[in-house]
Design a protein around this motif. Structure first.
Motif, PDB file in Angstrom:
ATOM      1  N   GLY A  36     -32.951  10.089 -18.752  1.00  0.00           N
ATOM      2  CA  GLY A  36     -32.972   8.664 -18.469  1.00  0.00           C
ATOM      3  C   GLY A  36     -32.354   8.391 -17.116  1.00  0.00           C
ATOM      4  N   ILE A  37     -32.239   7.117 -16.793  1.00  0.00           N
ATOM      5  CA  ILE A  37     -31.613   6.712 -15.530  1.00  0.00           C
ATOM      6  C   ILE A  37     -30.330   5.992 -15.904  1.00  0.00           C
ATOM      7  N   GLY A  38     -29.331   6.772 -16.300  1.00  0.00           N
ATOM      8  CA  GLY A  38     -28.093   6.235 -16.821  1.00  0.00           C
ATOM      9  C   GLY A  38     -27.328   5.420 -15.798  1.00  0.00           C
ATOM     10  N   ARG A  39     -26.769   4.299 -16.241  1.00  0.00           N
ATOM     11  CA  ARG A  39     -25.983   3.447 -15.352  1.00  0.00           C
ATOM     12  C   ARG A  39     -24.670   3.045 -16.046  1.00  0.00           C
ATOM     13  N   GLY A  40     -24.556   1.817 -16.540  1.00  0.00           N
ATOM     14  CA  GLY A  40     -23.294   1.376 -17.123  1.00  0.00           C
ATOM     15  C   GLY A  40     -23.020   2.045 -18.460  1.00  0.00           C
ATOM     16  N   ALA A  41     -21.718   2.261 -18.758  1.00  0.00           N
ATOM     17  CA  ALA A  41     -21.319   2.843 -20.037  1.00  0.00           C
ATOM     18  C   ALA A  41     -20.029   2.186 -20.505  1.00  0.00           C
ATOM     19  N   ALA A  42     -19.968   1.883 -21.797  1.00  0.00           N
ATOM     20  CA  ALA A  42     -18.768   1.290 -22.390  1.00  0.00           C
ATOM     21  C   ALA A  42     -18.403   2.078 -23.639  1.00  0.00           C
ATOM     22  N   PHE A  43     -17.109   2.034 -24.002  1.00  0.00           N
ATOM     23  CA  PHE A  43     -16.575   2.927 -25.015  1.00  0.00           C
ATOM     24  C   PHE A  43     -15.731   2.156 -26.024  1.00  0.00           C
ATOM     25  N   GLY A  44     -15.868   2.498 -27.304  1.00  0.00           N
ATOM     26  CA  GLY A  44     -15.077   1.860 -28.348  1.00  0.00           C
ATOM     27  C   GLY A  44     -15.539   2.306 -29.715  1.00  0.00           C
ATOM     28  N   ASP A  45     -14.734   2.052 -30.728  1.00  0.00           N
ATOM     29  CA  ASP A  45     -15.078   2.423 -32.099  1.00  0.00           C
ATOM     30  C   ASP A  45     -15.955   1.327 -32.697  1.00  0.00           C
ATOM     31  N   ILE A  46     -17.240   1.438 -32.480  1.00  0.00           N
ATOM     32  CA  ILE A  46     -18.183   0.372 -32.813  1.00  0.00           C
ATOM     33  C   ILE A  46     -18.342   0.206 -34.320  1.00  0.00           C
ATOM     34  N   ASP A  47     -18.270   1.303 -35.083  1.00  0.00           N
ATOM     35  CA  ASP A  47     -18.422   1.203 -36.530  1.00  0.00           C
ATOM     36  C   ASP A  47     -17.086   1.295 -37.261  1.00  0.00           C
ATOM     37  N   ASN A  48     -15.979   1.216 -36.523  1.00  0.00           N
ATOM     38  CA  ASN A  48     -14.635   1.187 -37.124  1.00  0.00           C
ATOM     39  C   ASN A  48     -14.383   2.340 -38.094  1.00  0.00           C
ATOM     40  N   ASP A  49     -14.814   3.533 -37.702  1.00  0.00           N
ATOM     41  CA  ASP A  49     -14.636   4.673 -38.602  1.00  0.00           C
ATOM     42  C   ASP A  49     -13.620   5.684 -38.091  1.00  0.00           C
ATOM     43  N   GLY A  50     -12.945   5.365 -36.967  1.00  0.00           N
ATOM     44  CA  GLY A  50     -11.876   6.245 -36.509  1.00  0.00           C
ATOM     45  C   GLY A  50     -12.261   7.214 -35.420  1.00  0.00           C
ATOM     46  N   ASP A  51     -13.380   7.007 -34.752  1.00  0.00           N
ATOM     47  CA  ASP A  51     -13.720   7.804 -33.576  1.00  0.00           C
ATOM     48  C   ASP A  51     -14.410   6.913 -32.545  1.00  0.00           C
ATOM     49  N   ILE A  52     -14.456   7.378 -31.305  1.00  0.00           N
ATOM     50  CA  ILE A  52     -14.969   6.570 -30.202  1.00  0.00           C
ATOM     51  C   ILE A  52     -16.466   6.769 -30.035  1.00  0.00           C
ATOM     52  N   ASP A  53     -17.193   5.657 -30.014  1.00  0.00           N
ATOM     53  CA  ASP A  53     -18.628   5.644 -29.791  1.00  0.00           C
ATOM     54  C   ASP A  53     -18.915   5.224 -28.349  1.00  0.00           C
ATOM     55  N   ILE A  54     -20.165   5.396 -27.940  1.00  0.00           N
ATOM     56  CA  ILE A  54     -20.553   5.134 -26.555  1.00  0.00           C
ATOM     57  C   ILE A  54     -21.828   4.302 -26.529  1.00  0.00           C
ATOM     58  N   VAL A  55     -21.848   3.280 -25.698  1.00  0.00           N
ATOM     59  CA  VAL A  55     -23.082   2.552 -25.434  1.00  0.00           C
ATOM     60  C   VAL A  55     -23.335   2.643 -23.937  1.00  0.00           C
TER      61      VAL A  55
END
Length: 585
Positions: free
Chosen positions: A440-459
């Protein structure tokens, strides 16, 4: 007091939920990839429109950014993403043009602990269908009313949206004294003068207009996007928050007119450990800047003297995204910067006094990054072992020869690196799962526990392509290990609150003390990466010995408090003034 805002979650239940989300049954073996891609399945349907028309306008290649924030205060992370649009035919702000979007997180947890992650597009009802040619987003509670607000940057426009606390936002750009810009990129909120009001730093890129578009070619003579060196850099801006929902441009009085650069990435940290927040700017093909806070309302660019402005031979690099954090667990903030293909990505190790050493080769980051152009990035402990790892969203800005003649010939794969804890990074992209094999043509990225399960997810976003959501499977793997008594890595999440002024403690320095192990230091922030804003909650991996002795908070004004160790596996809210004992500076 320690207040578990979300409670302690059952790891077995979390694992079952993650397995279900991955399309596997409860009885399936725990052979999960590190991450699974779940954007479309969770309702995140968004495709970026870059407006490319064959004219090779510089702005077409740069965006967009994305933000993770709990805008409605319900305890889970919502998502906001910037949109572009046509540039030379139908203006991006015209009626009917694609707009930026807000997705509300409607996460549900069943009685047996199974999680169902679902996003709902609430853009219209929230009033966030901004029609500018979007670039970046910064998140903070700028007016200290307890609700997170949004500042948006763009090519030709910028906007401040105040969160009204009822699910809607109001455009207060003019009332706040923030107007249009030529081309703004990343931005960051910080209380640089320690008055309790969050100020705003806005990076700017190039003096580029459609009318002044230059014709540039690649090595074969074919039309291609110009180098940033073809245009003059634009001055960054610093705005002081006056405390009455208005900002004053203090760029000149603050001494920030003394250096310019093609700004793309911004991070805030106390790099010389004097108790005052500084600003680092990643500039494209111009020297990076380290604005050291002089504690009197002014800044000095210490980039050249600090060793963090140019490479080892004295040349500026094509810097885009950056990550600021304590990579070596020595109590200060190090800097990781993504660069253009051929230059390699750089890690600047901090000596604790604001001087940096380029250790990209020593840490094993030079060779595996030489063939990539990096954008969104951040430190994240994706495996909860206590050491900060790295994710990088990659995508070219010039035609890739092997893809010449194909649609969007700028596609690259993203990368994941694991921190070994011995000042060495190992690339784990191949083990991260099928989602990392996609180009892909990756650009912006943000980080946080999106599903509140105790690990960090990425969008992360793709220029001219779809939004992607990478759900971390560490919790599921940990649940599987816990079920067969082989142990699992622990974690702790921390949220700060103050009764007045800088309500969520943005910029605070937090230490998680562990018996016999190094204290894990983390900064409360939303900035960093590229054009994006991450979760304000702190996530701290604790490894296989998840016992916390205490948590120390150095608030942005220097006051320290210490709470006895909370139990691992939960989100705790630490309220200023509630600690049983103060901690000395």
């Amino acid at each position: 007091m320690l207040a578990p805002s979300l409670g302690a979650w059952s790891m077995c239940a979390l694992g079952a939920a993650a397995l279900a989300l991955a399309g596997q049954s409860r009885g399936a073996p725990p052979a999960l990839p590190l991450f699974i891609e779940a954007a479309e399945a969770s309702g995140l349907q968004f495709v970026h429109v870059n407006g490319a028309s064959g004219q090779y306008y510089m702005a077409e290649q740069m965006g967009p950014g994305v933000a993770l924030l709990d805008y409605d205060g319900d305890g889970d992370l919502d998502l906001f993403v910037l949109q572009g649009g046509a540039l030379d035919e139908t203006p991006a702000h015209a009626p009917g043009a694609a707009t930026s979007r807000l997705f509300r997180n409607d996460l549900t947890v069943s009685p047996d602990g199974t999680r169902t992650l679902r996003f709902t597009d609430v853009t219209e009802r929230a009033g966030l269908g901004w029609r500018g040619y979007g670039m970046g987003v910064a998140v903070a509670d700028y007016d200290n009313d307890g609700h997170l607000d949004l500042f948006l940057t763009g090519f030709g426009d910028a906007a401040l949206f105040r969160n009204m606390g009822d699910g809607t936002f109001t455009d207060v750009t003019a009332a706040a004294g923030l107007g249009s810009t030529l081309w703004s990129t990343s931005a960051a909120f910080l209380d640089y003068d320690q008055d309790g009001h969050l100020d705003l730093f806005v990076a700017s890129y190039l003096d580029f207009t459609l009318a002044d578009n230059k014709t540039c070619t690649d090595s074969l003579g074919a039309r291609d996007y110009c180098s940033p060196r073809a245009y003059r850099p634009v001055q960054d801006r610093l705005y002081r928050n006056d405390g009455n929902r208005r900002f004053t441009d203090v760029t000149g009085p603050a001494g920030m007119l003394k250096a310019t650069g093609a700004g793309l990435g911004v991070a805030v940290g106390d790099y010389n450990q004097d108790g005052w927040l500084d600003i680092y700017v990643a500039n494209d093909a111009t020297p990076n800047q380290l604005w050291i806070n002089r504690r009197d309302g002014t800044f000095m660019d210490d980039g050249p003297l600090s060793g963090a402005a140019v490479n080892a031979v004295g040349n500026p690099e094509g810097s885009m995204g950056l990550a600021s954090g304590d990579a070596d667990a020595d109590g200060d903030e190090d800097l990781f910067i993504t660069n253009i293909i051929g230059e390699t990505f750089v890690l600047y190790e901090n000596d604790g006094a604001g001087s940096f050493e380029d250790v990209r080769a020593r840490w094993g980051l030079a060779r595996p990054t030489a063939a990539f152009t990096g954008f969104g990035t951040d430190w994240l402990d994706y495996d909860n072992d206590g050491w900060l790892d790295l994710f990088v969203a990659n995508g070219a800005v010039n035609v890739i020869e092997q893809q010449r003649g194909q649609p969007l010939p700028f596609r690259m794969r993203n990368q994941l690196f694991r921190n070994t804890g011995a000042r060495r990074m190992i690339e784990t992209t191949d083990a991260a799962g099928p989602a990392f094999a996609e180009l892909g043509i990756g650009r912006g990225a943000a980080f946080g526990d999106i599903d509140n399960d105790g690990d960090i997810d990425i969008v992360f976003t793709n220029n001219g392509g779809p939004l992607r959501l990478l759900l971390n499977q560490t919790a599921a793997k940990g649940a599987a290990r816990a079920s067969d008594d082989s142990g699992a890595a622990g974690w702790l999440q921390i949220r700060l609150e103050q009764s007045s002024g800088n309500r969520f403690g943005l910029g605070a320095w937090v230490g998680v003390e562990r018996s016999g192990l190094p204290t894990l230091w983390r900064r409360v922030k939303t900035d960093g990466s590229y054009l994006s804003a991450s979760d304000m909650r702190l996530h701290v991996g604790l490894g296989a010995a998840p016992v916390v002795s205490a948590v120390v908070v150095q608030w942005p004004d220097g006051h320290r408090e210490r709470w006895p160790g909370p139990r691992a596996g939960q989100l705790v809210t630490l309220r200023r003034g509630s600690a049983p004992q103060a901690a000395g500076k």
